[in-house]
Write a protein that holds these residues in place. Sequence first.
Motif, PDB file in Angstrom:
ATOM      1  N   SER A 148       0.743  -1.125  -0.090  1.00  0.00           N
ATOM      2  CA  SER A 148      -0.050  -0.001  -0.062  1.00  0.00           C
ATOM      3  C   SER A 148       0.961   1.278  -0.065  1.00  0.00           C
ATOM      4  O   SER A 148       0.592   2.231  -0.742  1.00  0.00           O
ATOM      5  N   LYS A 149       1.999   1.289   1.074  1.00  0.00           N
ATOM      6  CA  LYS A 149       2.834   2.190   0.773  1.00  0.00           C
ATOM      7  C   LYS A 149       3.328   2.801  -0.477  1.00  0.00           C
ATOM      8  O   LYS A 149       3.306   4.023  -0.944  1.00  0.00           O
ATOM      9  N   GLU A 150       3.788   1.811  -1.281  1.00  0.00           N
ATOM     10  CA  GLU A 150       4.354   1.990  -2.582  1.00  0.00           C
ATOM     11  C   GLU A 150       3.241   2.499  -3.596  1.00  0.00           C
ATOM     12  O   GLU A 150       3.887   3.183  -4.320  1.00  0.00           O
ATOM     13  N   ALA A 151       2.437   1.750  -3.458  1.00  0.00           N
ATOM     14  CA  ALA A 151       1.034   2.331  -4.453  1.00  0.00           C
ATOM     15  C   ALA A 151       0.624   3.794  -4.130  1.00  0.00           C
ATOM     16  O   ALA A 151       0.590   4.438  -5.049  1.00  0.00           O
ATOM     17  N   ILE A 152       0.615   4.158  -2.754  1.00  0.00           N
ATOM     18  CA  ILE A 152       0.116   5.296  -2.523  1.00  0.00           C
ATOM     19  C   ILE A 152       1.169   6.497  -3.016  1.00  0.00           C
ATOM     20  O   ILE A 152       0.717   7.607  -3.447  1.00  0.00           O
ATOM     21  N   LYS A 153       2.338   5.962  -2.766  1.00  0.00           N
ATOM     22  CA  LYS A 153       3.465   6.877  -3.138  1.00  0.00           C
ATOM     23  C   LYS A 153       3.415   7.384  -4.515  1.00  0.00           C
ATOM     24  O   LYS A 153       3.440   8.537  -5.014  1.00  0.00           O
ATOM     25  N   ILE A 154       2.971   6.425  -5.533  1.00  0.00           N
ATOM     26  CA  ILE A 154       2.922   6.589  -6.794  1.00  0.00           C
ATOM     27  C   ILE A 154       1.550   7.610  -7.077  1.00  0.00           C
ATOM     28  O   ILE A 154       1.643   8.425  -7.838  1.00  0.00           O
ATOM     29  N   MET A 155       0.520   7.156  -6.453  1.00  0.00           N
ATOM     30  CA  MET A 155      -0.792   7.818  -6.755  1.00  0.00           C
ATOM     31  C   MET A 155      -0.594   9.366  -6.159  1.00  0.00           C
ATOM     32  O   MET A 155      -1.155  10.199  -6.844  1.00  0.00           O
ATOM     33  N   THR A 156      -0.029   9.774  -5.109  1.00  0.00           N
ATOM     34  CA  THR A 156       0.157  10.831  -4.529  1.00  0.00           C
ATOM     35  C   THR A 156       1.028  11.811  -5.458  1.00  0.00           C
ATOM     36  O   THR A 156       0.723  12.764  -5.739  1.00  0.00           O
ATOM     37  N   ALA A 157       2.133  11.125  -5.957  1.00  0.00           N
ATOM     38  CA  ALA A 157       3.030  11.919  -6.837  1.00  0.00           C
ATOM     39  C   ALA A 157       2.436  12.356  -8.079  1.00  0.00           C
ATOM     40  O   ALA A 157       2.607  13.565  -8.541  1.00  0.00           O
ATOM     41  N   ASN A 158       1.355  11.410  -8.660  1.00  0.00           N
ATOM     42  CA  ASN A 158       0.756  11.657  -9.825  1.00  0.00           C
ATOM     43  C   ASN A 158      -0.701  12.394  -9.759  1.00  0.00           C
ATOM     44  O   ASN A 158      -1.380  12.374 -10.695  1.00  0.00           O
ATOM     45  N   LYS A 159      -0.953  12.741  -8.464  1.00  0.00           N
ATOM     46  CA  LYS A 159      -2.388  13.380  -8.335  1.00  0.00           C
ATOM     47  C   LYS A 159      -3.486  12.580  -8.751  1.00  0.00           C
ATOM     48  O   LYS A 159      -4.383  12.959  -9.308  1.00  0.00           O
TER      49      LYS A 159
END
Length: 249
Positions: free
Chosen positions: A122-133
Amino acid sequence: MVLSLDRWIGKVAVITGASAGIGAELVIRLADAGIIVVGLNRRAIQLADKHANLKDKIHYIQCDISNEADVQNAFKKINKIGVVHILINNAGTTTKNNLFDGEPDTWRKVLDTNVIGTCIVSKEAIKIMTANKIAGQIININSILGHFVYNIPKANIYPASKHALTALTETLRLELIDIDSDIKVTSLSPGPVDNTEFFVRQNVGDGNNGPIKYFLNPEDIADAAMFVLSTPPHLQVAELMLRPLKEPY
């Protein structure tokens, strides 16, 4: 409320524990809906011939989700496929022993996969989702045992791991609110599911053959996940519980 999967078409979904049962069904259903699917599995698998028509939409990456370095390497490969919009945490494991005489190493294995592994992915996925808004969706495949404890022989630490997942899902939802994120988080909690790692199929109607008589199918859980994904961005399904008809517990 208008239900639609259109906004996910062509986007990337990551599914853990994608080799069999619920995970395998989810892979096929999402790919068939036009979503690019990346399945993470502890062992390398190949797409079955009967689903060869979907091969351009399905990718498999060997990954032990309890190993942070393994997960980070997997997401580096996923980034080459596309930006993650959906994560379905389906991977889970159990061990058949008791709390009063079981081996702590086997309990740690369950917690490392069912709890810590889910957090790492989840941490890795959220990192990507957040960086790409990205207004993404995370679905944690939980269990009825994340809300109730049944008298099932040798369940040991498994219900505790699923109770932890219930708390983790809600904690993550609140954390995402604190950072003004549009990522939605759902706990999807089915009752006994045929063809899964924990529940062993009993002969329905045979009162002498174990405590579990009624089962859901992996397709039922996939249907529920597709419903969650089809809801509009402003609506969050925080918890969805599925139970077999006539289940007495």
